[in-house]
Motif scaffolding. Sequence first.
Motif, PDB file in Angstrom:
ATOM      1  N   LYS A 106       0.817  -1.221   0.000  1.00 14.65           N
ATOM      2  CA  LYS A 106       0.000   0.000   0.000  1.00 14.65           C
ATOM      3  C   LYS A 106       0.852   1.273   0.000  1.00 14.65           C
ATOM      4  CE  LYS A 106      -3.707  -2.290   2.535  1.00 14.65           C
ATOM      5  NZ  LYS A 106      -4.375  -2.386   3.851  1.00 14.65           N
ATOM      6  N   ARG A 107       2.140   1.154   0.332  1.00 16.78           N
ATOM      7  CA  ARG A 107       3.028   2.311   0.408  1.00 16.78           C
ATOM      8  C   ARG A 107       3.843   2.525  -0.865  1.00 16.78           C
ATOM      9  NH1 ARG A 107       5.311   2.043   6.594  1.00 16.78           N
ATOM     10  NH2 ARG A 107       3.260   1.983   7.566  1.00 16.78           N
ATOM     11  N   ALA A 108       3.648   1.677  -1.859  1.00 21.00           N
ATOM     12  CA  ALA A 108       4.437   1.750  -3.093  1.00 21.00           C
ATOM     13  C   ALA A 108       4.283   3.113  -3.769  1.00 21.00           C
ATOM     14  CB  ALA A 108       4.010   0.635  -4.046  1.00 21.00           C
ATOM     15  N   TYR A 109       5.376   3.578  -4.332  1.00 24.44           N
ATOM     16  CA  TYR A 109       5.396   4.829  -5.104  1.00 24.44           C
ATOM     17  C   TYR A 109       5.639   4.437  -6.556  1.00 24.44           C
ATOM     18  CZ  TYR A 109       6.925   9.352  -6.891  1.00 24.44           C
ATOM     19  OH  TYR A 109       7.059  10.501  -7.632  1.00 24.44           O
ATOM     20  N   THR A 110       4.561   4.430  -7.352  1.00 24.83           N
ATOM     21  CA  THR A 110       4.638   3.893  -8.716  1.00 24.83           C
ATOM     22  C   THR A 110       3.940   4.793  -9.741  1.00 24.83           C
ATOM     23  OG1 THR A 110       2.645   2.581  -8.343  1.00 24.83           O
ATOM     24  CG2 THR A 110       4.748   1.519  -7.858  1.00 24.83           C
ATOM     25  N   PRO A 111       4.381   6.044  -9.889  1.00 24.03           N
ATOM     26  CA  PRO A 111       3.705   6.945 -10.819  1.00 24.03           C
ATOM     27  C   PRO A 111       3.924   6.594 -12.294  1.00 24.03           C
ATOM     28  CG  PRO A 111       5.668   8.000  -9.964  1.00 24.03           C
ATOM     29  CD  PRO A 111       5.506   6.702  -9.216  1.00 24.03           C
ATOM     30  N   TYR A 112       4.864   5.700 -12.601  1.00 24.59           N
ATOM     31  CA  TYR A 112       5.189   5.390 -13.999  1.00 24.59           C
ATOM     32  C   TYR A 112       4.625   4.033 -14.429  1.00 24.59           C
ATOM     33  CZ  TYR A 112       8.065   9.320 -12.827  1.00 24.59           C
ATOM     34  OH  TYR A 112       8.470  10.539 -12.371  1.00 24.59           O
TER      35      TYR A 112
ATOM     36  N   ASN B 103      11.272   6.088 -10.067  1.00 29.41           N
ATOM     37  CA  ASN B 103      11.909   7.359 -10.359  1.00 29.41           C
ATOM     38  C   ASN B 103      11.790   7.598 -11.859  1.00 29.41           C
ATOM     39  OD1 ASN B 103      14.343   9.130 -11.036  1.00 29.41           O
ATOM     40  ND2 ASN B 103      14.399   9.110  -8.798  1.00 29.41           N
ATOM     41  N   ALA B 104      11.718   8.849 -12.274  1.00 31.00           N
ATOM     42  CA  ALA B 104      11.641   9.151 -13.705  1.00 31.00           C
ATOM     43  C   ALA B 104      12.843   8.574 -14.449  1.00 31.00           C
ATOM     44  CB  ALA B 104      11.554  10.662 -13.918  1.00 31.00           C
ATOM     45  N   SER B 105      13.978   8.498 -13.789  1.00 28.17           N
ATOM     46  CA  SER B 105      15.150   7.802 -14.336  1.00 28.17           C
ATOM     47  C   SER B 105      15.061   6.365 -13.845  1.00 28.17           C
ATOM     48  CB  SER B 105      16.431   8.465 -13.822  1.00 28.17           C
ATOM     49  OG  SER B 105      17.549   7.701 -14.196  1.00 28.17           O
ATOM     50  N   TYR B 106      14.597   5.466 -14.713  1.00 29.79           N
ATOM     51  CA  TYR B 106      14.276   4.099 -14.289  1.00 29.79           C
ATOM     52  C   TYR B 106      15.418   3.392 -13.563  1.00 29.79           C
ATOM     53  CZ  TYR B 106       9.688   3.905 -16.562  1.00 29.79           C
ATOM     54  OH  TYR B 106       8.378   4.106 -16.908  1.00 29.79           O
ATOM     55  N   GLY B 107      16.651   3.702 -13.895  1.00 29.38           N
ATOM     56  CA  GLY B 107      17.783   3.073 -13.219  1.00 29.38           C
ATOM     57  C   GLY B 107      17.849   3.401 -11.736  1.00 29.38           C
ATOM     58  N   ALA B 108      17.171   4.454 -11.332  1.00 27.91           N
ATOM     59  CA  ALA B 108      17.172   4.868  -9.928  1.00 27.91           C
ATOM     60  C   ALA B 108      16.029   4.240  -9.133  1.00 27.91           C
ATOM     61  CB  ALA B 108      17.095   6.388  -9.842  1.00 27.91           C
TER      62      ALA B 108
END
Length: 139
Positions: A16-22, A46-51
């Motif tokens: 429930k805490r996941a941060y997944t805007p992409y 992160n907008a930079s997927y590697g991060a």
Amino acid sequence: MTDRENLIKEAFEAQKRAYTPYSHFQVGAALLCGDGEIFGGCNIENASYGACNCAERTAIFRAVYEEKRDFKAIAIVGKPEDAADFSYCAPCGICRQVMAEFCDPETFEIILPRSTEDYKVYKLKDLLPLSFTAESMEE
């Protein structure tokens, strides 16, 4: 409630805490330490997927930071944010490699639940045969 049931419940809470805007694919993990302590983790994009960081690694890194090194099991849950049902969510290759660094491949359990009653259990050795470990560097 058994250790497995409790671990699964904690993984669902972590999801429930996941941060997944992409990707909008939310993953939660709960790691059981040898002393019974549980560390939760969620995927963080992160907008930079590697991060980006996976839920499993978030949980393991939190535990390592707290000086834990004895891990017994991890429960991993995941689904698209709009989906009603969970699917079996296996760890990615990088997470499996991190597990190989810290977990006994013969005994460490990877629990993949769809619910608290419907889940599959694997040993790390079954999901990452011939893993690269510290012993590999000694040969």
